[in-house]
Scaffold this active site. Structure first.
Site, PDB file in Angstrom:
ATOM      1  N   PRO A  75       6.542  -1.826  -8.880  1.00  0.00           N
ATOM      2  CG  PRO A  75       7.123  -0.706 -10.844  1.00  0.00           C
ATOM      3  CD  PRO A  75       6.333  -0.547  -9.576  1.00  0.00           C
ATOM      4  CB  CYS A  76       9.284  -6.211  -6.911  1.00  0.00           C
ATOM      5  SG  CYS A  76       9.130  -7.531  -8.143  1.00  0.00           S
TER       6      CYS A  76
END
Length: 350
Positions: A138-139
């Site tokens: 997840p960014c």
């Protein structure tokens, strides 16, 4: 170099011709053949963009591509991934349910408290039978668009499930992709991951690859960490990869000009209906031959100034596009107004 494209699309721009052929759905014809099939697993897989790149490499080199396992907590994304690539074991569980591990310390002092172990029953049967682990953790917690928990977000810790699973499942090659700001995480997840890989016998290469410097008409940059077990030799340094693929940047219209006037009766070419305020803003851009919306044309919260100057902006026809996010159907999410038409991009154009 390992494939050919039809002569009727070849011109004086070989890489550009390759991209055009790819955009039009031409499959590469490998000039080499191999009985090798690359068996992959992927964490945080989304609809399968990273897998598409891996599959393309396999096609170019004459290898088979087999997705044995793919996981994302978005069940709809998993469905799309399965349609795109097929996978033996699609899962919408959380990645923390796959592997038992504990990390002590941070950065250069990090170490596994004990040997990581695969605890998912189906995945445990694949231990030692996977060639490549792909992951796009997840960014959002690292993104510069996140003003609330940036650099200090619990989701950032999920990055460490990647080395944990690679070690537990005995996967010899790992490719991790993330936003460039991941290296600034407060807890040092990248440096911690590197230490864990190093202790487990992996060599690494890492760095930022920028799409426009590789000939693609978008200024997207992404940080890659590639790890490979030492017994197989070190991975090719990313700077060599970038140098070998370096090419002139192409512009937006190079990519999408042929789509102007496309039929709008399917999902990929459909144009969203915009509200009156956004129609007015787009008209202002074209009527005044501007690419940035004036402050007095913006919502009240922007009228005293904003750091997001590209929001509500129009794309430059002669420059690469900015980084595209999932918000491209809305002018207020970025510079997503079409360069020559009074509308935002269609999904196909994006």
């Amino acid at each position: 170099r390992g494939s050919t494209i039809p002569m009727d699309v070849m011109g004086d721009d070989p890489l550009g011709d390759w991209w055009r052929a790819y955009l039009h759905g031409v499959r590469p014809i490998s000039v080499t053949s191999s009985e090798t099939t690359i068996r992959t697993a992927e964490l945080f897989c989304g609809p399968g963009g990273l897998a598409q790149g891996a599959k393309q490499v396999c096609r170019e080199l004459g290898h088979g591509f087999l997705s044995r396992f793919a996981i994302d907590n978005d069940a709809d994304a998993i469905d799309v991934y399965n349609l795109n690539h097929g996978t033996e074991y699609p899962s919408s569980a959380t990645v923390t349910m796959l592997v038992d591990y504990k990390v002590r310390g941070r950065r250069g002092d990090a170490r596994m408290a004990y040997q990581p172990e695969v605890i998912d029953d189906r995945l445990s049967k694949m231990v030692g039978e996977l060639d490549l682990l792909l992951a796009g953790p997840p960014c959002q917690g690292h993104s510069n668009l996140n003003n609330h928990t940036r650099r200090d977000d619990d989701r950032n810790e999920l990055y460490l499930t990647v080395p944990a699973l690679a070690i537990a499942a005995k996967i010899p090659m790992v490719v991790i992709e993330n936003v460039t700001a991941v290296v600034h995480d407060n807890s040092g997840v990248v440096e911690t991951a590197k230490k864990l890989f190093d202790d487990a016998g992996y060599d690494m290469t890492d760095g930022v690859l920028k799409a426009d410097r590789l000939g693609w008409p978008q200024t997207r940059g992404r940080y890659f960490l590639v790890a490979r077990l030492r017994e197989y030799g070190p991975p090719i340094p990313l700077e060599e990869v970038a140098a070998s693929l370096a090419d002139k940047p192409r512009n937006v219209m190079w990519a999408i000009e042929d789509l102007i006037g496309a039929e709008t009766d399917d999902e990929m070419n459909r144009r969203p209906e915009l509200g009156p305020d956004n129609i007015r803003r787009i008209d202002w851009l074209f009527d005044n031959d501007e690419y940035d919306l004036a402050l007095d044309q913006r919502p009240d919260c922007h009228k005293d100034g904003t750091t997001y100057s590209a929001v509500y902006g129009r794309m430059y026809p002669d420059k690469p596009a900015p980084t595209l996010t999932t918000g491209f159907l809305t002018p207020g999410r970025g510079r997503y107004v079409h360069p020559t038409e009074r509308r935002v991009l269609t999904p196909r154009e994006a």
